[in-house]
Design an enzyme around this catalytic site. Structure first.
Site, mmCIF file in Angstrom:
data_model
loop_
_atom_site.group_PDB
_atom_site.id
_atom_site.type_symbol
_atom_site.label_atom_id
_atom_site.label_comp_id
_atom_site.label_asym_id
_atom_site.label_seq_id
_atom_site.Cartn_x
_atom_site.Cartn_y
_atom_site.Cartn_z
ATOM 1 N N VAL A 294 -78.606 21.820 -2.950
ATOM 2 C CA VAL A 294 -78.123 21.058 -4.106
ATOM 3 C C VAL A 294 -79.139 20.020 -4.531
ATOM 4 O O VAL A 294 -79.814 19.401 -3.709
ATOM 5 C CB VAL A 294 -76.769 20.373 -3.806
ATOM 6 C CG1 VAL A 294 -75.697 21.396 -3.521
ATOM 7 C CG2 VAL A 294 -76.884 19.392 -2.656
ATOM 8 N N ASP A 295 -79.229 19.852 -5.832
ATOM 9 C CA ASP A 295 -80.031 18.771 -6.389
ATOM 10 C C ASP A 295 -79.211 17.488 -6.283
ATOM 11 O O ASP A 295 -77.982 17.519 -6.315
ATOM 12 C CB ASP A 295 -80.355 19.081 -7.853
ATOM 13 C CG ASP A 295 -81.416 18.152 -8.405
ATOM 14 O OD1 ASP A 295 -82.157 17.577 -7.591
ATOM 15 O OD2 ASP A 295 -81.492 18.007 -9.628
ATOM 16 N N LYS A 296 -79.890 16.367 -6.140
ATOM 17 C CA LYS A 296 -79.170 15.096 -5.994
ATOM 18 C C LYS A 296 -78.557 14.648 -7.312
ATOM 19 O O LYS A 296 -77.348 14.392 -7.405
ATOM 20 C CB LYS A 296 -80.120 14.011 -5.464
ATOM 21 C CG LYS A 296 -79.495 12.622 -5.399
ATOM 22 C CD LYS A 296 -80.491 11.599 -4.932
ATOM 23 C CE LYS A 296 -81.562 11.317 -5.948
ATOM 24 N NZ LYS A 296 -81.035 10.658 -7.199
#
Length: 798
Positions: A294-296
């Site tokens: 996941v991207d932040k």
């Protein structure tokens, strides 16, 4: 902007639309009649057609017409179900239209690209599909026209040039005027986000392997019956049609329809939760996903950046620092950082109108900063904002002090961007703008839920390790790896085995991370938003474009989120596992039912000395049951607590064991009827009695197999209940009134078949199933069986 146009006004848009129409090209679709005709082409259809021809040749005209009617009915039901699934996909396509940024009524608006009209002022940036033919007024871009011309080389475009609808902006940004829309564009089409390509599914492999298993088993049983029939002198008029029907019943005819309907129902339900599935195979992949990268920003955080601190350098004031940062921002780009800076500038009432921008270069992952040339009539200079390292390289400043300040801010979860200016080749560092993007309140609980589902969550972010670690701690992830921008595949594999995330990650690193996980046999999900994330989203088994994603990212993804955070991802996983459980029930039931029909017919022939059921009755049972089971697509299921996987060998074993039990029980009911009811071995009523035994055994076995615990632990869905009830009523009418050549059967014989099938399926077989599952506890049934059979239970994507 250089173009001072106020854009079109609403009344002008309406007038232009009346003359130009909508900005779309009607999609060419195959005529429905051709789709219907294709339902009569294929191995299963050929077998039924062969039965029709054989029946006519053998003079059994009534049987031939009935078989022909069943062939048409089978085609109509399958056609209707597929059309329903296609309508769901069409609705999803409408929600996945390309969006455009247009200047309307003196302000920039985001609207569906189909609403554009000639003379609209439109802004496109890196990652956008060009929504119509545009003449560039301002800016410079590099365009990928490979989907239009087939040429892979990118083309540079500047003011005065034309960019064509369907092109992809690879670098830069520009503002242009729409010159043509819809069918009037140069290439006469627009880009669709839902691609027509149909990727190969695991289900295709399963259907092929399932068919081979069933054909082998049924083929051996039929061969034994044929040999015995020849030795006993039975006529070929009965042997051939029955053999064809039994072989046809081995084919998973309704499995593709079942998959399409089940995934379409799931996709429709997901769309109501803000999750758009662009590829129906995503449900299958999501069920098996065991790693999620996941991207932040926007996924774990709220993606609502706000200026939290201003840290000016030297004699610069906070207001001056903010003004310079705003001059290096562009409202038309609708970039999150730019929006935060411009909003803060507006709140401070800075004199932005006094400045004119002569040139602007938007942010790109390559240079990691924006740049503008501005003047106010008295002075002219360049100003840039971006990553500290990028600004240090551009301005020649010493980054050590700025990095130290940024590290202190990062401990508070603040993200730092540096600002600098150049005047007559003299560079000046201006300070740091610190941005806050707090974690989402539900991120921690949703990550916990993903962990409970057996999915490892790995955070990948372009921010530095201090910011990444602060957010990771807030959301329940452990340690973030030290920054290693040049890590090779082996180093990445080592880091990923020890840490819950990587910081300072570039787009190409994300691609390598996915490859590292896949090389270890993992099924990987990936979230992304930018054009440079597109290769990673396409490479991952489950590519997930977040709500702020560019058109390129959405086109590469199999799932598009329209809401922020991880809740949509949890919904996708749970939906995929529900689809898997329904398909699992269908497949196991198909194997057991096929084993029952073939085993019962052959065993009864060996015991009684003749075939106790006709080919037409078996054909009718097969089609009735297969399409009643499509209602499993709506059934209530318990999802598994670990990622699912397919193993056809294990499925064959489970279905085969249950099928063998049902053969023994069905033969027992047959012999009981012969000895205790007026059903002599040569009585024609034995055919109707056999028909009821097989029908009721099939119905009650579905009610048992659909529930992994005792059959009463959950209720079937309304549609499944109605489908099974409808099959039972139809069967009772056929057997009671003597249709399709079946003699009328006394009520007591029907009751015996009903009660006997219910007793064996819902008590004996259901107890054996439950005892087995209870013994193995929390371990997945297929894992336990294959472990005891010495097989590898995991089937990974090739």
């Amino acid at each position: 902007m250089l173009d001072n146009s106020e854009g079109l006004l609403s009344w002008q848009v309406e007038n232009l639309r009346r003359s130009s129409g909508w900005n779309e090209v009607a999609e060419a679709k195959r005529h429905w009649a051709l789709d219907l005709l294709l339902r009569f082409w294929g191995a299963s259809a050929w077998m039924i057609e062969a039965i029709v021809v054989l029946s006519f040749v053998l003079g059994r005209v009534t049987d031939a017409w009935i078989a022909l009617a069943l062939l048409v009915l089978n085609a109509m039901i399958g056609f209707w179900q597929e059309r329903r699934a296609e309508k769901v996909v069409d609705l999803l396509k409408q929600r996945l239209q390309v969006q455009a940024r247009a200047l309307r009524d003196r302000k920039w608006q985001t609207l569906p690209a189909r609403e554009l009209v000639p003379q609209d002022i439109v802004h496109v940036r890196m990652g956008d599909f060009v929504p119509a033919d545009l003449q560039i007024l301002d800016g410079e871009v590099r365009i990928d026209q490979s989907q239009l011309t087939g040429e892979s080389a990118e083309a540079g475009k500047v003011a005065g040039d034309t960019v064509y609808s369907g092109s992809l902006v690879r670098l830069g940004a520009c503002t242009g005027k729409v010159t043509a829309t819809g069918a009037s564009t140069y290439f006469g089409r627009t880009i669709q986000l839902v691609q027509a390509a149909k990727p190969k599914l695991h289900l295709d492999d399963i259907a092929g392997k399932l068919t081979r298993w069933l054909f082998l088993a049924v083929g051996l049983a039929v061969a034994a019956a044929v040999i015995m029939a020849v030795l006993r002198g039975s006529g070929w008029a009965q042997i051939l049609p029955l053999s064809l029907v039994l072989l046809m019943s081995a084919m998973p005819v309704a499995l593709p329809v079942m998959f399409s309907v089940s995934t379409a129902v799931g996709a429709s339900a997901l769309s109501k939760k803000g999750v758009l599935v662009t590829r129906l195979s995503a449900a299958e992949d999501a069920a098996m996903m065991n790693v999620l990268c996941v991207d932040k920003t926007g996924t774990l955080t709220q993606n609502r950046l706000a200026v939290a601190r201003l840290v000016p350098a030297n004699d610069i004031t906070e207001e001056d620092l903010l003004l310079y940062a705003a001059l290096a921002s562009n409202e038309a780009d609708q970039d999150a950082i730019d929006n935060a800076v411009l909003k803060a500038a507006g709140e401070h009432h800075l004199a932005m109108a006094d400045w004119k921008r002569d040139n602007y270069v938007p942010f790109s992952p390559q240079v990691r900063r924006t740049e503008a040339v501005v003047n106010n009539g008295n002075q002219k200079f360049m100003v840039s904002k971006g990553a500290i390292a990028a600004i240090a390289q551009w301005s020649g400043m010493d980054a050590a002090a700025a990095r130290k300040q940024a590290d202190e801010l990062a401990k508070q979860g603040l993200r730092s961007i540096a600002v600098a200016r150049k005047d007559d080749n003299k560079a000046e560092y201006l300070g740091i703008v610190a941005l806050a993007d707090p974690s989402r309140p539900d991120s921690r609980s949703l990550i916990k839920r993903l962990h409970e589902l057996g999915i490892r969550v790995v955070m990948l972010t372009g921010d530095g390790r201090p910011v990444a670690q602060a957010i990771a701690t807030q959301v329940g992830l452990k340690e973030i790896a030290p920054e290693t921008p040049d890590a090779d595949k082996d180093m990445l594999t080592d880091l990923l085995s020890r840490y819950d995330g990587l910081a300072r990650v570039y787009p190409e690193t994300k691609f390598n991370v996915i490859g590292a996980f896949q090389s270890q046999g993992h099924i990987v999900g990936m979230t992304g938003d930018g054009v440079n994330d597109a290769p990673s989203l396409k490479e991952a088994e489950v590519g997930i474009a977040v709500n702020t994603a560019t058109d390129a990212a959405k086109a590469a993804a199999s799932v598009v989120l329209t809401t922020e955070g991880l809740s949509g991802i949890v919904d996708v996983v749970e939906n995929g596992r529900a689809v898997y459980q329904r398909l699992l029930t269908w497949v196991i039931n198909k194997i057991s039912r096929t084993t029952l029909k073939a085993g019962f017919v052959v065993a009864a022939y060996f015991i009684v000395g003749r075939f106790v059921i006709t080919a037409l009755a078996i054909l009718l049972l097969t089609l009735m049951t297969d399409f009643a089971k499509i209602a499993l697509a709506t059934d209530h299921v318990r999802i598994s607590r670990a990622p699912d996987s397919w193993n056809v060998g294990a499925l064959a074993l489970v279905g085969g064991v249950l099928g063998f039990l049902m053969v023994v029980e069905a033969v027992g009911l047959l012999l009981f009827g012969i000895h205790f009811l007026p059903l002599a071995p040569q009585s024609p009523h034995l055919q109707t009695y056999s028909f009821f035994i097989l029908m009721f055994m099939g119905i009650f076995s579905i009610l048992s197999i659909r529930e992994r615990k005792r059959f009463w632990s959950s209720t079937p869905s309304l549609w499944l209940f109605l489908a099974l009830a409808g099959e039972a009523i139809l069967g009772l009418v056929i057997g009671r009134d003597g249709w399709v050549g079946l003699p009328t059967l006394p009520f007591n014989a029907i009751a015996l078949a009903f009660l006997g099938a219910a007793f064996f399926a819902l008590l004996i077989n259901d107890y054996i199933k439950y005892a087995l599952l209870n013994r193995i506890g929390n371990m997945h049934l297929l894992q336990w069986i294959t472990a005891h059979a010495g097989w590898d239970w995991k089937m990974h994507k090739n």
